[in-house]
Design an enzyme around this catalytic site. Structure first.
Site, mmCIF file in Angstrom:
data_model
loop_
_atom_site.group_PDB
_atom_site.id
_atom_site.type_symbol
_atom_site.label_atom_id
_atom_site.label_comp_id
_atom_site.label_asym_id
_atom_site.label_seq_id
_atom_site.Cartn_x
_atom_site.Cartn_y
_atom_site.Cartn_z
ATOM 1 N N ASP A 12 0.807 -1.225 0.000
ATOM 2 C CA ASP A 12 0.000 0.000 0.000
ATOM 3 C C ASP A 12 0.838 1.271 0.000
ATOM 4 O O ASP A 12 0.425 2.306 0.538
ATOM 5 C CB ASP A 12 -0.968 0.019 1.197
ATOM 6 C CG ASP A 12 -1.887 -1.176 1.194
ATOM 7 O OD1 ASP A 12 -2.201 -1.678 0.102
ATOM 8 O OD2 ASP A 12 -2.294 -1.617 2.286
ATOM 9 N N LYS A 15 1.779 2.289 -5.055
ATOM 10 C CA LYS A 15 2.330 1.787 -6.321
ATOM 11 C C LYS A 15 1.395 2.080 -7.499
ATOM 12 O O LYS A 15 1.844 2.472 -8.574
ATOM 13 C CB LYS A 15 2.571 0.271 -6.219
ATOM 14 C CG LYS A 15 3.540 -0.120 -5.120
ATOM 15 C CD LYS A 15 3.651 -1.621 -4.966
ATOM 16 C CE LYS A 15 2.423 -2.296 -4.397
ATOM 17 N NZ LYS A 15 2.114 -1.979 -2.987
ATOM 18 N N GLY A 39 -4.462 -4.210 -3.868
ATOM 19 C CA GLY A 39 -5.462 -3.183 -4.169
ATOM 20 C C GLY A 39 -4.699 -1.929 -4.553
ATOM 21 O O GLY A 39 -4.098 -1.304 -3.692
ATOM 22 N N HIS A 40 -4.657 -1.631 -5.834
ATOM 23 C CA HIS A 40 -3.853 -0.502 -6.325
ATOM 24 C C HIS A 40 -4.786 0.631 -6.751
ATOM 25 O O HIS A 40 -5.571 0.479 -7.685
ATOM 26 C CB HIS A 40 -2.959 -0.950 -7.488
ATOM 27 C CG HIS A 40 -1.922 -1.954 -7.058
ATOM 28 N ND1 HIS A 40 -1.003 -2.502 -7.915
ATOM 29 C CD2 HIS A 40 -1.657 -2.496 -5.831
ATOM 30 C CE1 HIS A 40 -0.219 -3.341 -7.238
ATOM 31 N NE2 HIS A 40 -0.606 -3.355 -5.976
ATOM 32 N N GLN A 221 2.024 -6.004 -3.203
ATOM 33 C CA GLN A 221 2.469 -6.125 -1.804
ATOM 34 C C GLN A 221 3.753 -5.309 -1.600
ATOM 35 O O GLN A 221 3.967 -4.343 -2.298
ATOM 36 C CB GLN A 221 2.664 -7.592 -1.394
ATOM 37 C CG GLN A 221 1.377 -8.406 -1.296
ATOM 38 C CD GLN A 221 0.827 -8.870 -2.634
ATOM 39 O OE1 GLN A 221 1.514 -9.510 -3.406
ATOM 40 N NE2 GLN A 221 -0.419 -8.581 -2.912
#
Ligand code: GDP
Ligand code: IMO
Ligand code: MG
Length: 423
Positions: A12, A15, A39-40, A221
């Site tokens: 988080d 990225k 989750g980007h 990650q």
């Protein structure tokens, strides 16, 4: 050549936003590991989008996006995401490609993830429950099913065989949730997946390299969640570091040029496990509320703390980071005092080495004080206009890690990214 962009902390780091920013300069964006546990977040036309499976270059019509063989893919999540992305006018048949070697997350993998976490009680990993661990276990255990298998007429038979195997483990956990609906969704989503561009990923990417195309490998990650080098066992089930680009895409190490490492100006972690600089107090809550630190995949509140240079230096070392990118610098705008962790005190002794095992150690962070800049920086566009105190804070990080910050992110929007001029 291939550049890499990955997270240096516990995920988080921002990225998604950074990949979206750089995507215009690349021909291909390729995910090489992880799955829908990621989750980007990025902003398109002022709308917040969270991508879990599709690489973050998908909103650039001239950029190809590849889901590499090192990824684990849930067709259900992919279908949902394809629908979302297509609603923005993206032509997925033109710019999304999926490696046939990518392993599939089955409904029973998700059930196994849940059963495994439940059985761990208060030792649970804090998994996102997306089936990541069980799917990678089936890969290394040589049981898994891959995207290419979908095109084979024996797929359903092989699915049933694997499902039976899973069912025996689920029974041993006394897990008896009904997953029929999950299976219905799965088979529906598989039909969509079959209609997408399924390719031989390693030939595909090497052809792009040979054609002189620019490739950006997008990590998921963070390095401290790497299955080998992270805070084991409180990690994810894939290698998240730059070395994983080679086996996650099928490319040779000499093809990798820059490794861009993303770090927040502070630190967060979601899920269980050691976090030496964690602030379980008002300051931590302030970071969470200003930084809006809630998981993009699960909505869970993220644990917050000061930046940890012991972990960051380690991450720079194992990744060969050539450029640092610092995100969420603006979150520190409203703090009178800031701290940076430069060592761990363990049993009265200071160390700058990440210990083999952190979970059972009492680690006291050794902190250096820095004055806050107490100024809104979110509208600033040029490095020269940033407060001197922020520059001092960043300079310290440059010196300690031996890698320079090349970009400073001062807000979630695409254009809130300030390049640092070369000295
Ligand atoms: P990722 O998993 O590394 O892509 O990061 P996430 O998307 O899970 O979390 C990063 C969060 O921070 C998202 O909500 C982003 O919109 C937000 N964000 C990214 N960069 C910045 C920044 O520089 N400042 C602020 N305030 N928010 C940011
Ligand atoms: P992005 O790509 C933050 C964490 C989970 C849990 C551990 C294992 O958005 O940075 P898993 O679901 O892999 O079995 O969970 O890893 N985790 C993440 N934390 N960002 C992520 O991805 C994460 N993916 C997994 O919270 O602690
Ligand atoms: Mg995330």
């Amino acid at each position: 050549m291939v550049d890499v962009l990955l997270g240096l902390q516990w995920g988080d780091e921002g990225k998604g936003k950074i990949v979206d920013f750089f995507a215009k300069d690349y021909d291909v964006i390729a995910r090489f590991q992880g799955g829908p546990n990621a989750g980007h977040t990025l902003y398109v036309k002022d709308k917040k989008i969270v991508l879990h499976q599709i690489p973050s270059g998908v909103f650039h019509s001239n950029t190809i996006n590849l889901i590499g063989s090192g990824v684990v893919l849930d067709p259900v999540v992919l279908k949902r995401e394809c629908e979302l992305v297509a609603s923005f006018g993206v032509d997925l048949l033109k710019n999304l490609f999926i490696s046939e070697r990518t392993h599939l997350i089955l409904p029973t993998h998700r059930a196994l993830d849940k059963a495994s976490e439940l059985s761990k009680g208060n030792q649970k990993i804090g998994s996102t429950l997306k089936g990541i661990g069980p799917t990678y276990m089936d890969k290394t255990g040589r049981n898994g099913l891959r995207v290419g298998d979908l095109l084979d007429k024996s797929f359903v038979t092989n699915y049933i065989k694997l499902r039976l195997k899973h069912q025996r483990i689920l029974d041993s956990h006394s897990f008896n949730e009904d997953i029929h609906e999950w299976e219905e969704e799965f088979f529906e989503a598989v039909e969509l997946l079959k209609s997408l561009n399924i390719v031989n990923g390693e030939y595909f990417i090497n052809q792009q390299i040979n054609d002189g195309k620019k490739i950006l490998a997008e990590g998921a990650q963070g390095s401290m969640l790497d299955v080998d080098f992270g805070t084991f066992p409180f990690v994810t089930s894939s290698n998240t570091i730059s070395a994983a680009v080679c086996n996650g895409l099928g490319i040779a190490p000499q093809k990798i040029k820059d490794v861009m490492g993303v770090t927040k100006a502070y630190c967060t972690r979601v899920g269980s496990g050691p976090f030496p600089t964690e602030l379980e107090n008002e300051t931590g809550e302030k970071l969470r509320s200003i930084g809006n630190e809630f998981g993009a995949t699960t909505g869970r509140p993220r644990r917050c703390g000061w930046i940890d240079l012991v972990a960051l230096k380690y991450a720079c070392m194992i990744n060969g980071v050539t450029k640092l990118i610092m995100t969420k610098a603006d979150v520190l705008d409203a703090f009178d005092e800031l701290k940076i962790c430069t060592a761990y005190n363990i049993g009265g002794k200071n160390t700058t080495t990440v210990p083999f095992q952190m979970a059972n150690l009492k680690i006291e962070p050794v902190l250096s004080d820095f004055p806050g800049w107490n100024q809104d920086t979110t509208k600033i566009k040029e490095f020269t206009d940033l407060p001197q105190k922020m520059k001092t804070y960043i300079d310290f990080i440059n010196k300690e890690t031996g890698v320079n910050v090349h970009y400073i992110s001062n807000g979630p929007e695409r254009d809130q990214l300030i390049p640092v001029p070369k000295k």
